[in-house]
Scaffold this motif. Structure first.
Motif, PDB file in Angstrom:
ATOM      1  N   PHE A  37      -6.580  13.382  -3.421  1.00  0.00           N
ATOM      2  CA  PHE A  37      -6.474  12.556  -2.563  1.00  0.00           C
ATOM      3  C   PHE A  37      -5.799  12.124  -2.447  1.00  0.00           C
ATOM      4  O   PHE A  37      -5.708  11.671  -1.058  1.00  0.00           O
ATOM      5  N   SER A  62      -4.670   1.735  -6.372  1.00  0.00           N
ATOM      6  CA  SER A  62      -3.549   1.538  -7.417  1.00  0.00           C
ATOM      7  C   SER A  62      -2.756   3.286  -6.583  1.00  0.00           C
ATOM      8  O   SER A  62      -2.010   3.413  -6.784  1.00  0.00           O
ATOM      9  N   MET A  63      -4.006   4.311  -5.875  1.00  0.00           N
ATOM     10  CA  MET A  63      -3.016   5.554  -5.050  1.00  0.00           C
ATOM     11  C   MET A  63      -2.441   4.971  -3.968  1.00  0.00           C
ATOM     12  O   MET A  63      -1.710   5.764  -2.446  1.00  0.00           O
ATOM     13  N   GLY A  64      -2.664   3.994  -3.608  1.00  0.00           N
ATOM     14  CA  GLY A  64      -2.044   3.339  -2.327  1.00  0.00           C
ATOM     15  C   GLY A  64      -3.150   4.121  -0.614  1.00  0.00           C
ATOM     16  O   GLY A  64      -2.848   3.926   0.545  1.00  0.00           O
ATOM     17  N   ARG A  96      -3.456  14.128 -10.818  1.00  0.00           N
ATOM     18  CA  ARG A  96      -3.729  13.681  -9.198  1.00  0.00           C
ATOM     19  C   ARG A  96      -2.639  12.193  -9.579  1.00  0.00           C
ATOM     20  O   ARG A  96      -1.904  12.331  -8.536  1.00  0.00           O
ATOM     21  N   LEU A 110     -13.423   2.987  -9.216  1.00  0.00           N
ATOM     22  CA  LEU A 110     -13.191   4.427  -8.108  1.00  0.00           C
ATOM     23  C   LEU A 110     -12.096   3.519  -7.469  1.00  0.00           C
ATOM     24  O   LEU A 110     -10.852   3.423  -6.890  1.00  0.00           O
ATOM     25  N   GLN A 164      -9.856   3.404   4.048  1.00  0.00           N
ATOM     26  CA  GLN A 164      -9.788   5.259   3.367  1.00  0.00           C
ATOM     27  C   GLN A 164     -10.312   5.286   2.550  1.00  0.00           C
ATOM     28  O   GLN A 164     -11.346   5.650   2.132  1.00  0.00           O
ATOM     29  N   LEU A 174     -13.212  10.582  -8.567  1.00  0.00           N
ATOM     30  CA  LEU A 174     -14.041  11.049  -7.376  1.00  0.00           C
ATOM     31  C   LEU A 174     -15.597  11.754  -7.710  1.00  0.00           C
ATOM     32  O   LEU A 174     -15.195  13.034  -7.739  1.00  0.00           O
ATOM     33  N   GLU A 176     -18.891   8.661  -1.809  1.00  0.00           N
ATOM     34  CA  GLU A 176     -19.643   8.394  -3.390  1.00  0.00           C
ATOM     35  C   GLU A 176     -21.189   7.715  -3.330  1.00  0.00           C
ATOM     36  O   GLU A 176     -21.842   8.577  -4.221  1.00  0.00           O
ATOM     37  N   THR A 222       1.191  -0.978  -0.094  1.00  0.00           N
ATOM     38  CA  THR A 222      -0.042  -0.093  -0.420  1.00  0.00           C
ATOM     39  C   THR A 222       0.688   1.618  -0.010  1.00  0.00           C
ATOM     40  O   THR A 222       0.640   2.074  -0.773  1.00  0.00           O
ATOM     41  N   GLU A 250      -4.224  13.259   0.610  1.00  0.00           N
ATOM     42  CA  GLU A 250      -4.695  13.257   2.041  1.00  0.00           C
ATOM     43  C   GLU A 250      -4.213  11.763   2.128  1.00  0.00           C
ATOM     44  O   GLU A 250      -4.700  11.238   3.901  1.00  0.00           O
ATOM     45  N   LEU A 251      -4.272  10.994   1.672  1.00  0.00           N
ATOM     46  CA  LEU A 251      -4.373   9.293   1.996  1.00  0.00           C
ATOM     47  C   LEU A 251      -2.368   8.958   2.700  1.00  0.00           C
ATOM     48  O   LEU A 251      -2.660   8.079   3.861  1.00  0.00           O
ATOM     49  N   GLU A 252      -1.552  10.757   2.062  1.00  0.00           N
ATOM     50  CA  GLU A 252      -0.348  10.246   2.838  1.00  0.00           C
ATOM     51  C   GLU A 252      -0.341  10.684   3.887  1.00  0.00           C
ATOM     52  O   GLU A 252       0.643  11.455   4.619  1.00  0.00           O
ATOM     53  N   HIS A 253      -1.688  11.426   4.186  1.00  0.00           N
ATOM     54  CA  HIS A 253      -1.414  12.443   5.800  1.00  0.00           C
ATOM     55  C   HIS A 253      -0.250  13.719   5.724  1.00  0.00           C
ATOM     56  O   HIS A 253      -0.101  14.075   6.271  1.00  0.00           O
ATOM     57  N   ARG A 289       2.334   1.794  -2.706  1.00  0.00           N
ATOM     58  CA  ARG A 289       2.168   2.083  -4.238  1.00  0.00           C
ATOM     59  C   ARG A 289       1.406   3.891  -4.547  1.00  0.00           C
ATOM     60  O   ARG A 289       1.282   4.198  -6.276  1.00  0.00           O
ATOM     61  N   HIS A 290       2.033   4.235  -3.500  1.00  0.00           N
ATOM     62  CA  HIS A 290       1.912   5.605  -4.014  1.00  0.00           C
ATOM     63  C   HIS A 290       2.886   6.080  -4.787  1.00  0.00           C
ATOM     64  O   HIS A 290       3.067   7.570  -5.675  1.00  0.00           O
TER      65      HIS A 290
END
Lengths: 343, 259
Positions: free
Chosen positions: A105, B167-169, A153, B161, B174, A94, B183, A78, A108-111, A81-82
Motif C-alpha cells: 500500500f 500517516s503513510m502520506g 507496511r 484506517l 488516494q 485494510l 473498505e 504528505t 502504491e501511494l508513491e507510484h 510522511r512517507h
C-alpha cells in the motif's frame, strides 16, 4: 532526528479550552529507541500524533530530520510522511487487501513500479517472518501477526523514523515480547529511530534507550533508561517503576509482624536495590563480614538499560549489634533499607 | 444520436424465438385458461419486463453517477473528515434532503420541463414519455438515496484506517479510492441492492405516468380494464425480479467481504 520545541496542543471541547500538551520539549537522536510513558489521558497519543502532524500542534515546532514540519504546505507534508511511518494499537490494516497488498500500500501511494513492489514486499514479509501469509486476508491473522504486517507496511517506504502508538497494548505478554524483539531487531539492522508511547514500564525496560514520563500534558522527567530506574526523580516515575516490581509481604508474615523488637524475633527488612547500588555481591559479603544470616522471603531483581534494580524482603537473623552493622553496611552501599517490623 | 441500449429486449427476443416451436401453442392455450391472457398479452408482458429491467439498469447507473460523488463529498466534508468544510457539507446536505423529501410520484411531474430539455439534448427527441425519458426523473429521484447510503457506508469505515493512510502520506484522493471505497465496498453493494429494489418500486410508479414497464401494464390492464389475473401475474414477475436482485447482491457481497 526528532525534535519537539515548545509544542503545545489545545483542544476545544464545547468551546472550553483543554490543554492536551503543555510546552513539550523533546529530542530523539538518530538510531535510538525513545519511550514516552504515561497513564491514559496524559496526552501521549496526542504527543505522538503531533510528530507526524496527524494532529497539528497549537504552537511550537516539530522538526524531523532537520525539516520543520509545521512550516510545510499540506502537499510537502504528505510527501515527507512517507519517511515517517507509524504503527498503531489496533493495527489499522485494510481488510479489503491481502497481507501482500497491505504491505504494498505505501509503495502504491508513491507510484512505485510493480516489479519493485513485488520484490520489496516479499523481502519485508521475510523480515517479519510472514512469507507464507502473503495471500491471506488480515481477518484470518492473529493479533501478533497483524502487528507484524503493520510493521512490514511501516517499513515499506524505507522510513527514517518509526512511531509506535501503543503498538503492543492489545497483545498478550508473549506476543508483546516477540513484537518488541522485532522492533529492537529492525532498530539495530536499519538504524531506525523509534519513538514509542506506552503505559507499560515493561516495554520501556525491554527495548528503550531513553524514556520520558508524561503527565497531564507535560514531560515531567526525561532520562536514559538506566538512570531513570536508578534514580527516578518524580513520584510518578517511581510509581511506574514500582509497577514493574510486584512484591507483597505474605499474609502469615503480616499476622506475626510486631512493630517493636520482641525477645526471639528478628527484623523483617525491605531492601531496595537501585542503579546506584554498587554492582557487587553485597549480601554474601555482608553475611561473611557481620555474622548475620538472611532468610529471603521474596525478591524481584531486574535488569534494564545496564542497571540492576529490584526489591527484596528478607528476615535478618543474628545478633542485634551485628544486624545494625549489616544495615549500615548496606546503606553505605546505596541500598535502601526499611525495617518493616519484627517476626 | 444518443440512444442508450436501444435494443435491450432479452425476454421479448426469447419469447419470439420460442414461438417457432410446437409447444408454444400449447403454452399459449394453457395461458389462455386464465382469464384475459392471450399471445399478445404474453408478448406485452415480456416487453414490459424488458423495459423495467432496462430502466432499473440505466437509472441505477444514472443515479450512481450523481449519487456516488455526492455521497463521497457528503462524507468527506463532514466535520473532522478529510475535506472538512461546513459550508459545502451544509449546502449538499440541504439539497439532498430537499430531493429526498419530494415524494417520487410528485418529483416525476415536477421535473417534467427538465426531463423534456434533457431528452432533447441527449437524444434529440422532445418528449417526457417513454422508458428513456423516465430515466431522468428516476436517476434524480434515486440519487439522494444513493448519496446517503454511500455516506453511511463510508462512515462505517474505521477512522483508524484513514489515520493510518494519512500517516503513510496518502493524498485525500488516494484515501478515497484506495481506502474508503474498497473498505466500504461490501456495505456499498448491500445498499445498492436495497437501492435497486426501491428503484423497481419507483419504476412501477413511473409506469403510472407513461414510462411503460410492468407498472403501467398492471395499472392499465389490471386496474383500469379490471383484469385481476394480469395484475397478479405482473406482481409475481416483480417479486421474482426483486428476489433475483437480492440474490445477486448477496452473492457479490459474499465475494468482496473480507472483514
Amino acid at each position: 532526528m526528532i525534535k519537539l520545541e515548545n509544542v503545545s496542543k489545545i483542544f476545544y471541547q464545547n468551546n472550553q479550552p483543554v490543554t492536551a500538551l503543555n510546552n513539550i520539549n523533546l529530542s530523539v537522536p538518530v538510531g535510538q529507541i525513545f519511550g514516552v510513558i504515561g497513564t491514559s489521558g496524559a496526552g501521549k497519543s496526542t504527543l505522538i500524533r503531533c510528530v507526524n502532524l496527524l494532529e497539528r500542534p497549537s504552537s511550537g515546532k516539530v522538526i524531523v530530520d532537520g525539516v520543520d514540519l509545521t512550516a510545510l504546505s499540506n502537499r510537502k507534508l504528505t510527501k515527507i510522511r512517507h519517511k515517517i511511518s507509524m504503527i498503531f494499537q489496533h493495527f489499522n490494516l485494510l481488510s479489503s487487501r491481502t497481507v501482500f497488498e497491505n504491505v504494498a500500500f505505501p509503495l502504491e501511494l508513491e507510484h512505485t513500479p510493480k516489479k519493485v513492489i513485488q520484490s520489496r514486499v516479499l523481502e519485508l514479509l521475510e523480515l517479519v517472518g510472514l512469507s507464507n501469509k502473503a495471500n491471506v486476508y488480515p481477518s484470518n491473522l492473529s493479533g501478533g501477526q497483524k502487528q507484524r504486517v503493520a510493521i512490514a507496511r511501516a517499513l515499506a517506504s524505507q522510513p527514517k523514523v518509526l512511531l509506535c502508538d501503543e503498538a503492543t497494548s492489545a497483545l498478550d505478554p508473549a506476543t508483546t515480547r516477540s513484537i518488541l524483539d522485532l522492533l529492537k531487531d529492525i532498530n539495530r539492522k536499519l538504524n531506525l529511530t523509534i519513538l514509542l508511547i506506552t503505559h507499560e514500564m515493561d516495554v520501556v525496560k525491554k527495548i528503550c534507550d531513553q524514556v520520558a514520563v508524561i503527565s497531564q500534558g507535560q514531560l515531567v522527567e526525561q532520562a536514559a533508561v538506566g538512570n531513570m530506574f536508578s534514580r527516578p526523580k518524580t513520584a510518578i516515575s517511581k510509581e511506574f517503576i514500582q509497577s514493574t516490581l510486584h512484591l507483597h509481604i505474605p499474609e502469615d508474615y503480616l499476622q506475626k509482624l510486631h512493630p517493636t523488637p520482641q525477645p526471639g524475633t528478628y527484623p523483617l527488612l525491605r531492601l531496595d536495590f537501585s542503579g546506584l547500588t554498587v554492582d557487587a555481591p553485597l549480601l554474601s559479603q555482608m553475611t561473611k563480614q557481620f555474622n548475620v544470616e538472611n532468610n529471603i522471603i521474596s525478591a524481584q531483581m531486574d535488569y534494564a538499560g545496564g542497571v540492576k534494580f529490584g526489591v527484596m524482603l528478607t528476615e535478618m537473623i543474628g545478633d542485634q549489634n551485628d544486624i545494625n552493622n549489616a544495615i549500615n553496611f548496606l546503606t553505605k552501599h546505596n541500598t535502601q533499607v526499611e525495617v518493616l517490623g519484627y517476626v | 444520436m444518443f440512444n442508450f441500449l436501444p435494443s435491450f429486449k432479452p425476454f421479448e427476443t426469447l419469447f419470439r424465438y420460442l414461438s417457432q416451436y410446437d409447444f408454444w401453442s400449447n403454452f399459449i392455450s394453457f395461458c389462455s385458461s386464465f382469464g384475459g391472457l392471450n399471445e399478445t398479452m404474453v408478448f406485452k408482458m415480456a416487453q414490459a419486463t424488458d423495459d423495467t429491467i432496462y430502466m432499473v439498469i440505466l437509472s441505477g447507473i444514472g443515479g450512481t453517477i450523481i449519487g456516488l460523488p455526492l455521497g463521497i463529498l457528503l462524507y468527506c466534508t463532514r466535520k473532522g473528515h478529510i475535506l472538512d468544510s461546513l459550508f459545502i457539507n451544509g449546502l449538499l446536505s440541504f439539497i439532498t434532503n430537499v430531493f429526498r423529501s419530494i415524494p417520487f410520484i410528485i418529483l416525476i411531474v415536477w421535473i417534467i420541463p427538465f426531463t423534456y430539455i434533457t431528452m432533447d439534448l441527449l437524444t434529440g427527441t422532445k418528449t417526457f414519455l417513454g422508458k428513456q425519458a423516465a430515466i431522468v426523473p428516476l436517476s434524480i429521484g434515486v440519487a439522494p438515496l444513493i448519496a446517503r447510503m454511500i455516506e453511511n457506508a463510508l462512515l462505517d469505515v474505521p477512522k483508524g484506517l484513514i489515520e493510518a493512510a494519512r500517516s503513510m502520506g496518502a493524498t485525500p484522493l488516494q484515501i478515497i479510492y484506495k481506502v474508503l471505497l474498497p473498505e466500504a465496498l461490501p456495505v456499498i453493494i448491500n445498499s445498492m441492492t436495497i437501492t435497486l429494489i426501491t428503484l423497481t418500486g419507483y419504476i412501477a410508479m413511473a409506469g403510472a405516468v407513461g414510462a411503460g414497464g410492468l407498472g403501467q401494464l398492471a395499472i392499465q390492464y389490471g386496474y383500469q380494464a379490471y383484469q385481476p389475473v394480469i395484475m397478479n401475474i405482473v406482481l409475481i414477475i416483480l417479486i421474482i425480479l426483486i428476489f433475483i436482485i437480492q440474490i445477486i447482491g448477496n452473492v457479490i457481497v459474499k465475494r468482496v467481504n473480507h472483514r
